[in-house]
Each structure stands twice: as C-alpha cells, then as structure tokens.
Design a protein around this motif. Structure first.
Motif, PDB file in Angstrom:
ATOM      1  N   ALA A  67       0.819  -1.217   0.000  1.00 20.45           N
ATOM      2  CA  ALA A  67       0.000   0.000   0.000  1.00 20.45           C
ATOM      3  C   ALA A  67       0.849   1.260   0.000  1.00 20.45           C
ATOM      4  N   TYR A  75      -1.478  -4.569  -3.548  1.00 19.50           N
ATOM      5  CA  TYR A  75      -2.365  -4.065  -2.501  1.00 19.50           C
ATOM      6  C   TYR A  75      -2.190  -4.834  -1.202  1.00 19.50           C
ATOM      7  N   TRP A  76      -2.650  -4.185  -0.124  1.00 18.68           N
ATOM      8  CA  TRP A  76      -2.741  -4.807   1.209  1.00 18.68           C
ATOM      9  C   TRP A  76      -4.163  -5.275   1.429  1.00 18.68           C
ATOM     10  N   LEU A 171      -6.357  -1.892   0.418  1.00 24.43           N
ATOM     11  CA  LEU A 171      -5.797  -0.651  -0.124  1.00 24.43           C
ATOM     12  C   LEU A 171      -4.645  -0.988  -1.058  1.00 24.43           C
ATOM     13  N   SER A 172      -4.567  -0.296  -2.195  1.00 22.63           N
ATOM     14  CA  SER A 172      -3.382  -0.431  -3.038  1.00 22.63           C
ATOM     15  C   SER A 172      -2.405   0.714  -2.805  1.00 22.63           C
ATOM     16  N   GLU A 173      -2.914   1.891  -2.381  1.00 19.01           N
ATOM     17  CA  GLU A 173      -2.046   3.008  -2.023  1.00 19.01           C
ATOM     18  C   GLU A 173      -2.684   3.781  -0.880  1.00 19.01           C
ATOM     19  N   PHE A 174      -1.866   4.159   0.092  1.00 16.55           N
ATOM     20  CA  PHE A 174      -2.295   4.918   1.264  1.00 16.55           C
ATOM     21  C   PHE A 174      -1.395   6.150   1.337  1.00 16.55           C
TER      22      PHE A 174
END
Length: 714
Positions: A67, A75-76, A171-174
C-alpha cells in the motif's frame, strides 16, 4: 538493479514519493458497492514522505508495504473476518496533515469500505480525526480522498470495520498529504532515506527489495545533498544500508559543501547483488550542530559502484563501551557438577537425570560427549571405558580450571565473550546449595573473563519462575546478589554497550513463560532506570505476536535496546535457513532498523536430545558445519552483524560448540552419544570453535561473503 543504460536525471529537487519499510497483506474480491462522493479537494496537496508502513494483520502475501510502493496494482488486505483491520503510516516525525488519499487497483469493481482515520504523535495514544463512515471506491479511478481540519501527526492510522467486496480491509495506495516542511532542522541521528535528498548529481531512483526506493546508478563523483541536518551534541558513527554487484567504492561524508570538511570516509564492499543489502558502519570525526550534509561517492569501478537505501548517524556515550553490537557472544551455562567437586550440590548435576553418576542406559542426560584431553580436573563416571581404552570421565563447571579453560578457548578461537545464563531468581536471600553453586560459578566466570580478555554479561532466563513475583525476584536478585554480593557489573570485563552495563532478560513474551506485557515493561524500565542496556530474548514470532509469542507485546519489544529472537530447533537444513532468512530475519531486521533497535541473531550448530528427552538421534544434523555457516551467510546477506551462538557448553541438547568427541574412539562403548563425525565427515574437536571464530570475522567484514565456509574440518 536495472539496466545501466538508463539516462541520468541530473540535479534533482525534493523527492515527495512515499517510502515504505515493513511487511503485512490480500486477494481481489468480486465488486459489490454503491457509489458515493469523495470529500472535496485538499487545500494542502503536498504528499508527505512515509518512513514506514505497518498493519495489524494481512492475508496471504498481501502485505502492508504493497500500500506504499507506488504500484497501484499491488495491494494490502487485512486478515479475513477479523475486523477491525488497521494499517498505519509513520511519517518519521510530526507533520501538519489534512488529507488522506486511498486507492484500489483501477481494474477492480466498486466496493464500499467502512473506516475511521486516527492520528498519534507517539504510536501509543491515538485520537480520532474522522469518525467511522462508509466510503465507496468506484471504477475506474477507485480513489477516495478524505479531507479534515489540519492537525499535527507523526502516525496516521486507518481502522477498517467492513468491506462489501472482501472479508478484510483493502488498499493499493495509502497517501498522507499536508503542508510543506518547515525550516526546522531534521535530525541526523535518526534513519534517513537516501531518496529523501534535497539535491543530487548523477544518480537515479529505483524500487528497493526492502521497500520504498533506493538511490542507484552511482558512479565516481556523484553525490547526494541533505539540507539543514541537526547532529545534536556530536555524532561519531555513520551507518549506511548499501548493496553492490559492482566493485563497491567509498562514501565521503562532507559538511556544508561538496569540497567542505571531510568528517570521514566509509568504504563500501561488493555484496554480490544490486539488491543484496548490508549495513555498513564507519567511525567519523565528531560532528555537532546543524549542517548541510553531502555524501560524495568515489570509486574506480565501471558500470556503477553501489546502491544506497538509507543512512544515519549515531553518538557513542562517553566512557566507552561498544562490547555487544557487532560482536559474537556465546551462551554459557556453567551448570555441570560432578560428585567430589566440592560443590554444595554434591552430585552429578546436568550430566545425570538423578544426580547419581552417569550409568549406561539408565540416567544419562547429555547428548555430546566432550573432548576431555585439555582438562586438568576430571571425575570418574559409571560409563566404563572409552573405545580408546581411556576411562570415561567428565568435568565440573564448579572448578575454576574448567571455566578458565573455556574462556581460554574463547580467546584462542575469536569469540568476543559469554552471556552468563542465570536461572531461578527469587526474593529470598537465604542461601541454598543450588544458588551457592550458581553464584560461585558466576564469580569464576568474572575472573576468567578478566584473565583472558573476554567480556560477559548476565542473562536472566525466566523459564519456570513464579508468575506471581518473577519481576520482584529478578529485581531482588540483581540488587542483592549480582551487584551487592558478587559485584559482577563492576568488573572491567562486564560488557557495556553505549557506555551502559548490559543485561538480558530471556523469555519475555513467550506463551509458555511468565509475565504480562505490563510486568515485562516494568522490569525493562526498572533496569533502564539503573542505567542498564537491556537485551530481550524474545520468541521467534515476536514481530507478529503469533505462534510462540503472546499478542499485545509490541510496545514491550520496541522498548528494548536490543532484540534477540530465539530460533534453536525451529528449522533444519540449508533450505530451512534460507526460508528463515526471507520470512523472519529480513523482515525482523527491517523492523528493528525502522525503530532504532539493535538486532542480535541467534546461531546454532544443530540439535539433538535423544538421551535427555528420548528424542530422535541426530534430530537436526549439523551437516559438518554447513548448517551453522549457512545461517551466518544468510544473516550477513541481510545485513546483520551481531551474533549470539547457542550455546558454548550445552552438551545436554547437542548444541555445544565447545570441544566434543570427534569419533567413536572417544566415546564410551556402553552408551549412545552423538559424535562430531555423525554426518559422515571427519571433524576435529575444535572445528565448531574455529567455525564460530570465522563467523565472527565474517560479521566484522574481515572475511568475504561466501556460501562455503573457509574453515577446514581438520
């Protein structure tokens, strides 16, 4: 490492891409959600640098670092049906934040996730920024932007309680956004990503195998510059995480300009790969106050010198003492007694199951028969004669001659010192035979360490201690016995780290040892209040709080100065060591580096307890040294250079590296024992001592990294 044909990027500006640094993860699910509006646009759109990302759980290989890797396809995902799932970003220091941007892979269908946003400055106390609410991720952007009133935070956490498209948060990006950095100096004494430079020449960035990005394509004359770094009252050590499939080179540490004061030069070796990382530590001239830092790269190799992931500076305490970090210690039991040795135990302790003389097929309690040719005091057993006709005798650890011989071997074979095992503390100062014997051996260890120029420290093993008073018992024993009665910590041979006397508490957090998290924290803080440097002997799975580790001990583990996870008996074979390198040692070490904790790896030669516990013979084979060397090789590849050998004299469970019987001619004919040639190769009795010495040299950079040990079997 990518192709060396990439174009140079020239002098760069600030890098705002987020970095990552710790594992955690989940698989795609079918779309299922209703569209919802995003919450406006940010008034402070700057994306802040994340120094690390962690999660409370993950599914399969869908770890937290996915993420924060800049790749929208990875992703997470939190553990299935185990809400709440949380994921947390560490910004490295307090920042002004006002927005988070959350993304899922653009190819996924719609889904609604219920989550809240929390913040913290210390990772202990969290306050709510946004209350729990549902947010819909809609194809094809699959992005949700959450705005809130500007606030100060170092840690930003998301807490997921529902997901219409999966059984855990995803999530793939945070991303965390906020205001531009202030002119307040950054500390040079914490870990800094090399990619967080303010300017550079000649380098490029690439994805790092350890998370985030590393600086790559470094050639002679290239440099990185970092503005406004605060070195405090004085730093005299420079550390860098580096990798090289080239020739290696040097890092010049210069102040205030590219040709400014040279604080020191750190040589960087070839590591065998552009993503094969090790941590290089070098002394520099003392640097204090605020400076612009220039890292200038030099070398004669072609096609690139090395890569850099991160660096940091540190300050050694005045008064000296760097006896454990970067050193190799061995666990020392000192618990063997023999009838007639004058000990108050008055019997065959640890050699025998019942204190009577070891007798064939009756009460034998140990696995490896020692090589006794150098001992001056020995005691007859009931084991008859050895195959070579000599009587079967054994030593006693109560004799100073024995302890002296062991510490002489440590000096001869390049082992830095011993962790003196201390079992069974209590609040009662009344003497008994067992305690008197234990304390007498401890004083002999002190004397031997002084005589042979070795270091030692006390290691409390809390196994079997009372859950009701184990903390009070250790405190009482340390004060009354170790300090006031025996004065062990006053010895010039007592190990110090960062100028502080060292103590280890072994057993913290194990599911089968006593102690709550609060009790363990109390004892750690108490020792620190005494001015001690505290090592924790912790479970294999300390980092995840699973299997042999209690949950809820994360803050306890973080409070330690050094972590020493236990691995004896957990795996076997060369492939087992390789597996643990990838799944335990590397992520463990990444975690400790992130939180400024020293890491002491446990290394062991093999394991067997057929006589002690009726286990299988040669249960985890030594593979004539290949098994022990493979652990050291893999640990060094990870970047770990501090070691603990388990054990020096543990003949009971077949882990001793002290001299043992080479072959059947040195064994009693009437009883099974494991000889050092059990794997089909003739091995001399001192082989494992020599191997340990070479492991120490490998860790110190005095031997090149090699998959094959340089130690001869004879």
């Amino acid at each position: 490492m990518g192709s060396r044909g990439w174009l140079r990027s020239g002098v760069g500006g600030l890098l705002w891409a987020a970095l990552a640094c710790a594992p955690e993860g989940g698989p795609p699910r079918a779309p299922d959600a209703n569209p919802a509006d995003e919450l406006g646009a940010s008034t402070l759109p700057l994306r802040l640098n994340a120094q690390g990302i962690t999660a409370g759980s993950y599914t399969q290989v869908y770890v937290a670092t996915n993420a924060n890797d800049g790749n929208p396809a990875t992703y997470w995902e939190g553990a299935a049906n185990a809400y709440p799932n949380w994921i947390r970003v560490d910004l490295g220091s307090a920042n002004s934040v006002n927005q988070v941007v959350l993304k899922l892979p653009t190819t996924w269908g719609a889904r609604t996730q219920t989550l809240s946003v929390l913040k913290s400055t210390d990772d202990v106390t969290y306050t709510q920024v946004l209350a729990p609410a549902p947010y819909t991720f809609s194809p094809s952007a699959n992005t949700v932007t959450l705005n809130f009133t500007e606030t100060s935070a170092r840690y930003v956490k998301l807490n997921f309680t529902a997901n219409s498209g999966a059984t855990g948060g995803q999530l793939s990006e945070f991303e965390v956004h906020g205001s531009a950095p202030t002119t307040t100096p950054r500390s040079a004494l914490g870990q800094l990503a090399a990619s967080s430079y303010d300017s550079q020449s000649g380098t490029q960035l690439e994805a790092s195998s350890e998370g985030g990005q590393n600086v790559a394509f470094i050639d002679e004359g290239d440099y990185l510059a970092f503005n406004n770094l605060d070195f405090g009252g004085g730093a005299n050590t420079f550390e860098a995480r580096v990798a090289s499939a080239g020739a290696g080179g040097n890092i010049e540490v210069r102040l205030d300009s590219l040709t400014g004061t040279l604080a020191g030069t750190c040589s960087i070796p070839a590591t065998g790969g552009w993503q094969t990382w090790l941590t290089r530590s070098c002394a520099i001239n003392g640097v204090s106050g605020v400076h612009n830092l220039y890292l200038k790269f030099t070398g004669t190799g072609t096609g690139g010198l090395f890569n850099v992931s991160w660096f940091k500076f540190s300050t050694a305490a005045t008064g000296g003492g760097n006896d454990v970090v970067g050193k190799l210690f061995a666990g020392y039991q000192g618990w063997f007694n023999a009838a007639g040795d004058g000990s108050p135990n008055n019997g065959w302790i640890h050699w025998s199951k019942n204190s009577s003389a070891p007798t064939p097929n009756s009460n034998v309690n140990f696995e490896i028969y020692p090589d006794l040719r150098e001992y001056t005091k020995l005691y007859p057993t009931n084991l008859g004669n050895l195959a070579n006709g000599q009587p079967a005798r054994l030593f006693s650890s109560y004799d100073p001659e024995t302890v002296n011989k062991h510490f002489e071997w440590m000096r001869t074979y390049n082992i830095d010192g011993a962790a003196l095992q201390r079992f069974g503390a209590d609040e009662n100062d009344a003497p008994n035979g067992w305690k008197t014997n234990r304390d007498s051996v401890a004083v002999k260890v002190k004397n031997a360490a002084e005589a042979y120029g070795r270091k030692f420290y006390v290691m409390y093993d809390i196994t079997g201690m009372s859950p009701t008073n184990w903390v009070a018992a250790v405190k009482r024993d340390w004060t009354a016995q170790v300090v006031n009665a025996m004065h062990l910590n006053s010895s010039p041979a007592y190990a110090r780290q960062n100028g502080k006397p060292v103590v280890c508490i072994w057993g913290i957090g194990f599911t089968d040892r006593p102690g709550t998290a609060a009790e363990a924290m109390d004892l750690i803080n108490w020792f620190k209040g005494q001015g001690m440097y505290v090592i924790g002997g912790v479970p294999t799975y300390w980092r995840t709080g699973t299997n042999d580790s209690r949950a809820g001990f994360e803050n306890v583990y973080r409070s330690l100065d050094m972590i020493s996870p236990w691995f004896v008996g957990r795996f076997g074979g060369l492939d087992g060591a390789d597996h643990y390198m990838a799944n335990q040692w590397q992520p463990d070490f990444n975690y400790t580096q992130q939180y400024g904790i020293a890491y002491q790896a446990v290394i062991w030669p093999g394991f067997s307890w057929a006589n002690l516990n009726a286990g299988p013979r040669n249960q985890i084979p030594r593979l004539h040294g290949d098994f022990m060397w493979r652990q050291a090789y893999d640990l060094k590849r990870v970047g770990i250079s501090t070691g603990y050998v388990a054990m020096f004299d543990e003949y009971d469970e077949g882990t001793a590296i002290a001299k043992g019987a080479e072959n059947s001619s040195m064994l009693p004919t009437s009883q099974y024992f494991l000889s050092l040639d059990a794997d089909g190769v003739a091995v001399s009795s001192d082989f494992y001592l020599r191997l340990a010495g070479d492991i120490n040299r490998l860790f110190k950079g005095q031997l090149p990294l090699s998959v094959d040990h340089p130690t001869s079997h004879q």
